[in-house]
Design a protein around this motif. Structure first.
Motif, PDB file in Angstrom:
ATOM      1  N   THR A  30      -5.838  -6.212  10.981  1.00 33.77           N
ATOM      2  CA  THR A  30      -4.581  -6.015  10.252  1.00 33.77           C
ATOM      3  C   THR A  30      -3.599  -7.056  10.739  1.00 33.77           C
ATOM      4  O   THR A  30      -3.553  -7.371  11.931  1.00 33.77           O
ATOM      5  CB  THR A  30      -4.019  -4.590  10.442  1.00 33.77           C
ATOM      6  OG1 THR A  30      -3.003  -4.343   9.459  1.00 33.77           O
ATOM      7  CG2 THR A  30      -3.430  -4.373  11.818  1.00 33.77           C
ATOM      8  N   LYS A  33       3.692  -7.709  10.449  1.00 28.44           N
ATOM      9  CA  LYS A  33       4.587  -7.666   9.290  1.00 28.44           C
ATOM     10  C   LYS A  33       5.888  -8.410   9.581  1.00 28.44           C
ATOM     11  O   LYS A  33       6.549  -8.129  10.597  1.00 28.44           O
ATOM     12  CB  LYS A  33       4.919  -6.216   8.904  1.00 28.44           C
ATOM     13  CG  LYS A  33       3.766  -5.225   9.047  1.00 28.44           C
ATOM     14  CD  LYS A  33       2.493  -5.627   8.312  1.00 28.44           C
ATOM     15  CE  LYS A  33       1.377  -4.626   8.610  1.00 28.44           C
ATOM     16  NZ  LYS A  33       0.064  -5.132   8.181  1.00 28.44           N
ATOM     17  N   GLY A  91      -6.399   0.462  -1.087  1.00 29.34           N
ATOM     18  CA  GLY A  91      -6.895  -0.668  -0.310  1.00 29.34           C
ATOM     19  C   GLY A  91      -8.171  -1.217  -0.910  1.00 29.34           C
ATOM     20  O   GLY A  91      -8.628  -0.786  -1.975  1.00 29.34           O
ATOM     21  N   SER A 221      -6.513  -6.018   0.216  1.00 34.58           N
ATOM     22  CA  SER A 221      -5.613  -5.055   0.844  1.00 34.58           C
ATOM     23  C   SER A 221      -4.314  -5.712   1.259  1.00 34.58           C
ATOM     24  O   SER A 221      -4.308  -6.867   1.706  1.00 34.58           O
ATOM     25  CB  SER A 221      -6.269  -4.432   2.082  1.00 34.58           C
ATOM     26  OG  SER A 221      -7.433  -3.709   1.746  1.00 34.58           O
ATOM     27  N   HIS A 223      -2.355  -4.799   3.869  1.00 36.76           N
ATOM     28  CA  HIS A 223      -2.063  -4.816   5.303  1.00 36.76           C
ATOM     29  C   HIS A 223      -2.653  -6.017   6.021  1.00 36.76           C
ATOM     30  O   HIS A 223      -2.248  -6.328   7.148  1.00 36.76           O
ATOM     31  CB  HIS A 223      -2.550  -3.520   5.957  1.00 36.76           C
ATOM     32  CG  HIS A 223      -4.028  -3.406   6.100  1.00 36.76           C
ATOM     33  ND1 HIS A 223      -4.684  -3.730   7.257  1.00 36.76           N
ATOM     34  CD2 HIS A 223      -4.977  -2.998   5.230  1.00 36.76           C
ATOM     35  CE1 HIS A 223      -5.985  -3.524   7.103  1.00 36.76           C
ATOM     36  NE2 HIS A 223      -6.190  -3.078   5.868  1.00 36.76           N
ATOM     37  N   LYS A 224      -3.589  -6.720   5.397  1.00 32.93           N
ATOM     38  CA  LYS A 224      -4.148  -7.924   6.010  1.00 32.93           C
ATOM     39  C   LYS A 224      -3.375  -9.183   5.623  1.00 32.93           C
ATOM     40  O   LYS A 224      -3.669 -10.266   6.119  1.00 32.93           O
ATOM     41  CB  LYS A 224      -5.622  -8.088   5.619  1.00 32.93           C
ATOM     42  CG  LYS A 224      -6.533  -6.973   6.138  1.00 32.93           C
ATOM     43  CD  LYS A 224      -7.974  -7.220   5.764  1.00 32.93           C
ATOM     44  CE  LYS A 224      -8.867  -6.031   6.078  1.00 32.93           C
ATOM     45  NZ  LYS A 224      -9.002  -5.782   7.526  1.00 32.93           N
ATOM     46  N   CYS A 226       0.222  -9.493   5.585  1.00 35.44           N
ATOM     47  CA  CYS A 226       1.627  -9.290   5.973  1.00 35.44           C
ATOM     48  C   CYS A 226       2.291  -8.125   5.259  1.00 35.44           C
ATOM     49  O   CYS A 226       3.501  -7.907   5.416  1.00 35.44           O
ATOM     50  CB  CYS A 226       2.464 -10.561   5.762  1.00 35.44           C
ATOM     51  SG  CYS A 226       1.969 -11.937   6.792  1.00 35.44           S
ATOM     52  N   PRO A 228       2.287  -3.805   3.976  1.00 31.32           N
ATOM     53  CA  PRO A 228       2.109  -2.507   4.632  1.00 31.32           C
ATOM     54  C   PRO A 228       0.699  -1.961   4.462  1.00 31.32           C
ATOM     55  O   PRO A 228      -0.076  -2.434   3.624  1.00 31.32           O
ATOM     56  CB  PRO A 228       3.127  -1.618   3.919  1.00 31.32           C
ATOM     57  CG  PRO A 228       3.298  -2.240   2.574  1.00 31.32           C
ATOM     58  CD  PRO A 228       3.115  -3.716   2.766  1.00 31.32           C
ATOM     59  N   THR A 229       0.392  -0.951   5.241  1.00 33.05           N
ATOM     60  CA  THR A 229      -0.869  -0.242   5.075  1.00 33.05           C
ATOM     61  C   THR A 229      -0.785   0.675   3.851  1.00 33.05           C
ATOM     62  O   THR A 229       0.289   0.977   3.346  1.00 33.05           O
ATOM     63  CB  THR A 229      -1.189   0.601   6.318  1.00 33.05           C
ATOM     64  OG1 THR A 229      -0.099   1.497   6.563  1.00 33.05           O
ATOM     65  CG2 THR A 229      -1.388  -0.272   7.545  1.00 33.05           C
ATOM     66  N   SER A 280       4.923   1.105  -0.551  1.00 30.66           N
ATOM     67  CA  SER A 280       3.967   0.106  -0.073  1.00 30.66           C
ATOM     68  C   SER A 280       3.765  -1.008  -1.090  1.00 30.66           C
ATOM     69  O   SER A 280       3.565  -2.169  -0.722  1.00 30.66           O
ATOM     70  CB  SER A 280       2.632   0.769   0.262  1.00 30.66           C
ATOM     71  OG  SER A 280       2.762   1.615   1.384  1.00 30.66           O
TER      72      SER A 280
END
Length: 409
Positions: A30, A33, A91, A221, A223-224, A226, A228-229, A280
């Motif tokens: 991950t 951010k 995701g 996805s 989160h990878k 920069c 959010p998850t 998100s």
């Protein structure tokens, strides 16, 4: 060029871990951010928190504009032809499962072939295993070259007119290998198959033109990259998405609900059941703004250079083995390695005591570990906020680990 003060954009990097300045080398798992993303999410909750699409009040309209604005940013980011081809998911995993369940169940029959590679992440293996079992289809693997790359000759040998789906990662999360996804797509189409691209490791690091690649589906996805998850993207060609049935049912994705029959909304909303992942998605939009400000070409060039420097320095350590292609232009900023006679988990633990965060284990790629003839590896993954000083800290930490375990044993 990457800005000299790039680390200052990432608040988490300004800390010490175990008494040492943090060196974060786990971005393949991950990414960190930037403050712009954190503020975008905070501003939504502070100022615009409301559900989208259904309301007519001001907050609802502002939230809807931001949410759908994020979809347009994704469309431009990957050069999709329409926002109808951009579906928000939880995701990459959810997106790949949606294709396997939605498209695969409708189109794969007994005896058909599904083709993947030995380097795939588990999220791009298990859905196809389950589909093959359910349909009586044949799951086939494209073998790898000795350096962890894929040859088009082996692709042509594996894909046949019986192949219905080809699914492949653009960039390996273990080897860093950049796969020839555009050429594989052409071979798949020549045999009447569709191709699914796992972009989880590509979208953060390479400029992706989805129309130029000519893949039929793609997944990545937030989160990878920069963001959010809890947010990801499923891209699909409009004609294919229109043919697919949704796999999740409820509010938001319906047009009309009767007592015994219901109809679905148009794309993309028929695949987004329930309250969307609003905050998100807005954060992902801010992440895309940030990445485009830095420049994907600049990020790629920085990582190629850093990966080359890292491999040069790591090769000075006796007993250290690097996996994947040696040419830094054939890989993204991932360098996976093992130190002789030291378990990767022990390596990662010793590095952590010096404030250096790396990943150790099978990296959700057990078939690849078997192909490499190892049980686990250590992985250093770089991003725009890493530099040569971080690599030097890694090398010094590994030398210390080697000395420590040499003394122990």
């Amino acid at each position: 060029m990457i800005p000299n003060d790039i680390k200052s954009y990432f608040p988490i990097l300004n800390q010490e871990v175990n008494g040492h300045p943090l060196v974060y080398l786990d971005s393949a798992a991950t990414s960190q951010k930037p403050i712009q993303v954190i503020e975008a999410i905070t501003n939504y909750y502070n100022l615009d928190n409301s559900n989208v699409h259904r309301g007519v009040h001001t907050l609802g309209n502002r939230a809807t504009d931001s949410y759908e604005g994020a979809r347009e940013k994704v469309r431009k980011f990957i050069n999709a032809s329409s926002t109808q081809e951009v579906i928000f998911t939880r995701g990459t995993t959810t997106a790949l499962n949606t294709v396997a369940a939605g498209y695969g169940r409708q189109n794969v029959q007994e005896g058909d072939e599904i083709v993947i590679t030995y380097m795939e992440h588990h999220s791009n293996i298990i859905p196809w295993q389950q589909l093959a079992k359910e349909k009586g289809a044949v799951l086939k693997y494209i073998d790898l070259e000795a350096d962890g790359t894929i040859s088009l000759e082996k692709v042509r040998e594996t894909i046949t007119p019986k192949t219905k789906i080809v699914s492949m990662m653009y960039v390996s999360n273990v080897l860093g290998t950049i796969n020839p996804i555009k050429e594989v797509a052409q071979i798949a189409h020549e045999n009447g198959a569709v191709i699914v691209a796992d972009l989880a490791q590509a979208a953060p690091h390479l400029k992706v033109d989805i129309q130029d690649l000519d893949v039929d589906f793609a997944a990545f996805s937030g989160h990878k990259m920069c963001g959010p998850t809890g947010i990801g993207v499923l891209y699909g060609k409009k004609a294919l998405l229109e043919e697919m049935e949704p796999v999740e049912f409820g509010g938001e994705m319906i047009d009309f609900v009767g007592l015994y029959e219901s109809t679905w909304k148009e794309l993309p909303w028929k695949f987004e059941g329930g309250t969307p992942i609003i905050a998100s998605a807005i954060g992902l939009g801010a992440a895309i703004d940030f990445l485009e400000e830095i420049g994907l070409d600049n990020i790629a060039a920085h990582e190629h250079k850093l990966a080359g420097y890292a491999m040069d320095q790591l090769e000075t350590i006796d007993g250290l083995q690097i996996f994947g292609p040696r040419d830094p232009m054939k890989r993204c900023g991932v360098v996976t390695f093992n130190l002789d006679d030291v378990h990767p988990h022990d390596v990662a633990t010793v590095l952590d005591m010096s404030g250096i965060a790396v990943r150790a284990g099978h990296h959700c790629a057990q078939p690849l570990m078997k192909w490499l003839q190892v049980t686990a590896t250590a992985r250093a993954s770089f991003y725009m906020y890493n530099d040569e000083e971080d690599v030097d800290r890694l090398v010094a930490g590994l030398r210390s680990a080697k000395e420590y375990f040499g003394d122990v044993f």
